[in-house]
Design an enzyme around this catalytic site. Structure first.
Site, PDB file in Angstrom:
ATOM      1  N   CYS A   1      70.508  -7.758  33.237  1.00  0.00           N
ATOM      2  CA  CYS A   1      69.699  -8.555  34.168  1.00  0.00           C
ATOM      3  C   CYS A   1      68.713  -7.632  34.871  1.00  0.00           C
ATOM      4  CB  CYS A   1      70.572  -9.286  35.186  1.00  0.00           C
ATOM      5  SG  CYS A   1      69.617 -10.214  36.424  1.00  0.00           S
TER       6      CYS A   1
ATOM      7  N   CYS B   1      67.941  -8.237  38.582  1.00  0.00           N
ATOM      8  CA  CYS B   1      69.058  -7.898  39.477  1.00  0.00           C
ATOM      9  C   CYS B   1      69.140  -6.394  39.697  1.00  0.00           C
ATOM     10  CB  CYS B   1      70.395  -8.335  38.880  1.00  0.00           C
ATOM     11  SG  CYS B   1      70.498 -10.070  38.507  1.00  0.00           S
ATOM     12  N   ASP B   2      69.123  -5.661  38.596  1.00  0.00           N
ATOM     13  CA  ASP B   2      69.461  -4.241  38.643  1.00  0.00           C
ATOM     14  C   ASP B   2      68.239  -3.338  38.746  1.00  0.00           C
ATOM     15  OD1 ASP B   2      71.932  -5.345  38.190  1.00  0.00           O
ATOM     16  OD2 ASP B   2      71.965  -4.887  36.058  1.00  0.00           O
TER      17      ASP B   2
END
Lengths: 327, 214
Positions: free
Chosen positions: A154, A157-158
């Site tokens: 992701c 997200c990261d």
């Protein structure tokens, strides 16, 4: 700094079932992504008693930043699109169970039942399976070992965890290119590695190739993720010559397509050679009364707009089916 | 700079109407704390939206006794205190903005007494935890799955006073994140040992706690 308001008050235990387990519903939609939500809206508009059982409200769309190819909604982000879908559906008072995972499905005559991981079961005259898909893994040495230690699935997200670092993106489709463009906002350098040619939309490819911090390695296979406590690089192989070399880097985002989430439906429905649910042009599967829509089906092209359309098809087909079937 | 626009303020006021009792936001910062100002600003805006929410500001060094009482280990830290003045074992390290507003608001409601229900069998298992458990949930503010993980860890802490659970914003606490090799979020770390990746079901977190004890 922004705020993205959209929360659930129960902690995902499904403790307050908004659905009556004893009721026989007209339609239960399994999956709360674009296909499932649109199927639910179409079913509700036909006057059917419908509910949605979803693992994650919004589905995979939530994992993407920019959605630039949904007609009429230029510049919308993945989450914004999911919110619009949910808001629109909320006009019809359709119950949407979140965090609901279907673990079993069985039928008694024309009535189909689904069982959730929490134990409750629900019955309906028709099911619409819109369970979507899950990111495909590379299946190479080091991928599992360094999952969460450099290997990610992701990028939005990261991404912040790779600020100022060097990252790789595996894949050549729209998701891979979008991930590379997202990561390039914070990372020092992004390298897209893909075994064949880029198959992303030309508008995205143009942005990718003109980006000063993004390099593209085509005709290259990733054969191993290396590292000690965390990932420290990749071993890649030239597809033409077979020559291998090591590339140092801190992160790898895998964007090489998806696997259909067929779950318990695999044992009831005919699947394609790729493991997708085979559905006809009306969304009908091999079992009467069970319809399918979106990325879990064998329909070509996994696109949001296509998933949405197939949701409508499945709901309209389910409506016709219910009208002509004796229960 | 204000974070809430009028529409968001209106929405939040409606949500805060469900607050049952009073909640105190105990905010710990220190001079030179890089993200302290932003966090303070957000908390002030939130506290202004309901008479039931009170903001109390502490300096970690000056108010060392309070910091010790709530086990505050780094700043900025947000501790939620219920109407009886009790520390309920839940904390936020770093600003709960971006997506994390969605774990912060339910936490306010829970601590106010507007508690979400859980099945009795599950509650009994949580109640059976007899040793101290520490749950760290590493997040980024751009992660849509993260608030779910934080909310579940917090719920476990609210259900059993032996459990402490904290959100840790990974970019703010880079060194700590590095020491836990955080490169994907949400990452749930139980007692510094067991790591779960992703927004896991509450059962999975509980099972990991139970597995550790045995």
């Amino acid at each position: 700094m922004n705020l993205d308001l959209s929360f659930h008050l129960d902690a995902g235990l499904g403790s307050k079932p908004a659905l009556d387990p004893d009721a026989l519903h007209d339609v239960l939609v399994v999956g709360a992504g674009p296909a499932g939500l649109n199927a639910a809206m179409y079913a509700a508009r036909k006057g059917l008693d419908v509910a949605v059982l979803g693992k994650r409200k919004g589905g995979q769309v939530l994992d993407t930043s920019a959605v630039d190819n949904y007609l009429g909604l230029d510049g919308v982000d993945g989450e914004g699109l999911a919110e619009r879908f949910l808001k629109h559906l909320s006009k019809y008072s359709v119950p949407v169970l979140d965090g609901a995972e279907v673990v079993d499905v069985f039928s008694q005559g024309p009535v189909h039942s689904v069982v959730l991981s929490t134990g409750e079961s629900y019955r309906a005259r028709a099911l619409i399976v819109a369970t979507g898909s899950t990111p495909r893994r590379l299946g190479i040495p080091g991928e599992d070992r360094f999952a969460g230690k450099g290997v990610g699935y992701c990028a939005i997200c990261d991404g912040p965890l790779f600020a100022g670092k060097d990252v790789f993106v595996a894949g050549g489709g729209n998701s891979a290119v979008q991930a590379a463009l997202d990561l390039a906002q914070m990372s020092r350098a992004v390298t897209v590695v893909h075994r064949s040619r880029l198959r992303a939309d030309q508008v995205l490819v143009d942005r990718l190739l003109s980006h000063s911090r993004i390099a593209v390695l085509l005709g290259t296979r990733i054969v191993e993720v290396t590292g000690q406590a965390a990932m420290d690089g990749l071993v890649v192989e030239d597809a033409a010559t077979g020559a291998r070399r090591a590339l140092p880097g801190d992160g790898l985002f895998v964007e090489i397509g998806h696997l259909p989430n067929v779950g318990p439906f695999a044992k009831r429905l005919v699947l394609s050679e790729h493991g997708e649910i085979v559905a006809d042009a009306r969304g009908a599967t091999s079992v009467p009364g069970i319809f399918a829509a979106g990325d879990v089906t064998d329909f070509p092209y996994k696109q949001i707009v296509i998933a949405v359309g197939s949701g409508a098809t499945a709901a309209l087909s389910a409506n016709e089916y219910i009208a002509r079937t004796a229960f | 700079m204000k974070m809430f626009n009028e529409e968001l303020e209106k929405q939040l006021k409606e949500i805060f109407a469900a607050l049952k009792g009073d909640v105190t936001i105990a905010l710990f910062t220190e001079p030179g704390c890089a993200t302290g100002e932003e966090t303070t600003g957000l908390m002030e805006e939130i506290a202004a939206l309901s008479p039931k929410i009170r903001l109390v500001r502490y300096d970690r060094t000056v108010d060392a006794a309070k910091a010790a009482e709530y086990h505050v280990e780094r700043v900025p830290a947000i501790v939620l205190i219920d109407s009886s003045g009790a520390y309920r074992g839940i904390k936020f390290y770093g600003i709960p903005a971006g997506h994390e507003i969605n774990s912060f608001i339910p936490a306010l409601l829970e601590v106010s007494g507007a508690e979400s229900e859980v099945p009795a069998e599950f509650a009994a298992r949580v109640a059976a935890i007899r040793r101290p458990v520490d749950i760290k949930v590493f997040v980024t503010l751009s992660c849509p799955h993260c608030p779910g993980a934080v909310q579940k860890a917090h719920k476990l802490a609210l259900m059993n006073s032996n459990v402490q659970a904290e959100m840790i914003e990974a970019s703010t606490f880079e060194e700590l994140s590095r020491s836990f090799n955080v490169s994907a979020v949400p990452q749930i770390v139980i007692d510094g040992k067991t790591t779960l990746l992703g927004d896991q079901p509450m059962q999975a977190i509980l099972e990991a706690i139970e597995a550790e004890a045995s």
